[in-house]
Design a protein around this motif. Structure first.
Motif, mmCIF file in Angstrom:
data_model
loop_
_atom_site.group_PDB
_atom_site.id
_atom_site.type_symbol
_atom_site.label_atom_id
_atom_site.label_comp_id
_atom_site.label_asym_id
_atom_site.label_seq_id
_atom_site.Cartn_x
_atom_site.Cartn_y
_atom_site.Cartn_z
ATOM 1 N N GLU A 82 0.829 -1.203 0.000
ATOM 2 C CA GLU A 82 0.000 0.000 0.000
ATOM 3 C C GLU A 82 0.868 1.259 0.000
ATOM 4 N N ILE A 83 0.413 2.278 -0.724
ATOM 5 C CA ILE A 83 1.097 3.574 -0.745
ATOM 6 C C ILE A 83 0.118 4.598 -0.178
ATOM 7 N N PRO A 84 0.351 5.106 1.029
ATOM 8 C CA PRO A 84 -0.598 6.029 1.670
ATOM 9 C C PRO A 84 -1.015 7.173 0.751
ATOM 10 N N ASN A 85 -2.332 7.386 0.695
ATOM 11 C CA ASN A 85 -2.936 8.461 -0.091
ATOM 12 C C ASN A 85 -2.786 8.295 -1.602
ATOM 13 N N GLU A 86 -2.222 7.154 -2.048
ATOM 14 C CA GLU A 86 -2.052 6.952 -3.484
ATOM 15 C C GLU A 86 -2.570 5.601 -3.972
#
Length: 228
Positions: free
Chosen positions: A165-169
């Motif tokens: 997971e890539i936060p906010n993306e």
């Protein structure tokens, strides 16, 4: 209850087995006799080969005694025809028809039919999951955010969702594995061949492709391939 179900695909078979296991009297109709193989081993209802809008077939199924009629074939027009026959001709009080295209629901409702739309259910589930649990801190659903469908490669296999997971993306939400789908959490492990449904920002598409060597196919809720 006495339940007549038209359509023995994945949804119809699962529903019939569940209702049978709950002790209800269930009759399943399908034009393809081979489809009854999908019924669970515990199913103890009746099966009839035929069309769910055919009066003779419906009467053989005991439609006159039905408390509920459910049309869940993979064709909207077939479902609406079967629902109309059950409601108008035989007076079944509760009729539920499956709809693939959300814009047809209003038409069904005008005809007095209750509907279930898989496209709408999946879209709402994804929205509620994102907004209800981690919307503020992890996903910003502005006009730049899209739904994406990704086929997991060997690069992703064995990794946990929280690790990719890539936060906010980039936020994986659902994994489709074979004929089942599951809502993921950070500890869910990805397997080769999984289809990952995720919320992704437009700016992250190339980044994900570069990091993991996968194709990111942006889509809409109507285009999701969830087995529903």
């Amino acid at each position: 209850m006495y339940v007549v179900i038209s359509g023995c695909g994945r949804v119809g078979a699962q529903l019939a087995t569940m209702l049978s296991d709950d002790g209800h009297n269930v009759v399943v109709i399908d034009s393809d006799g081979g489809s009854f193989r999908r019924l669970g081993t515990t199913f103890n209802g009746l099966t009839i080969v035929g069309n769910g809008f055919d009066e003779q077939v419906l009467e053989k199924a005991g439609i006159q005694n039905a408390d509920i009629f459910i049309a869940v074939t993979n064709l909207d027009n077939t479902n609406i025809m079967a629902g109309q026959v059950a409601k108008k001709l035989y007076g079944v009080k509760k009729v539920i028809s499956r709809v693939y295209y959300p814009d047809r629901e209003k038409t069904y409702h005008k005809l007095g039919l209750e509907t279930v739309c898989g496209t709408t259910l999946v879209a709402r589930k994804i929205r509620d999951f994102i907004i209800g649990r981690e919307f503020v801190s992890e996903v910003s659903l502005d006009f730049k955010t899209q739904l994406a469908e990704i086929k997991a490669s060997s690069t992703l296999a064995g990794k946990k969702v929280g690790d990719v997971e890539i936060p906010n993306e980039f936020k994986p939400v659902i994994i489709i594995r074979g004929e089942t789908s599951m809502i993921v959490d950070n500890d869910t492990k990805i397997a080769v061949g999984d289809t990952i449904i995720a919320a992704v920002s437009a700016s992250a598409v190339q980044k994900i492709t570069r990091y993991y060597g996968v194709e990111v196919r942006t889509t809409t809720a109507a285009g999701l391939s969830c087995p529903i």
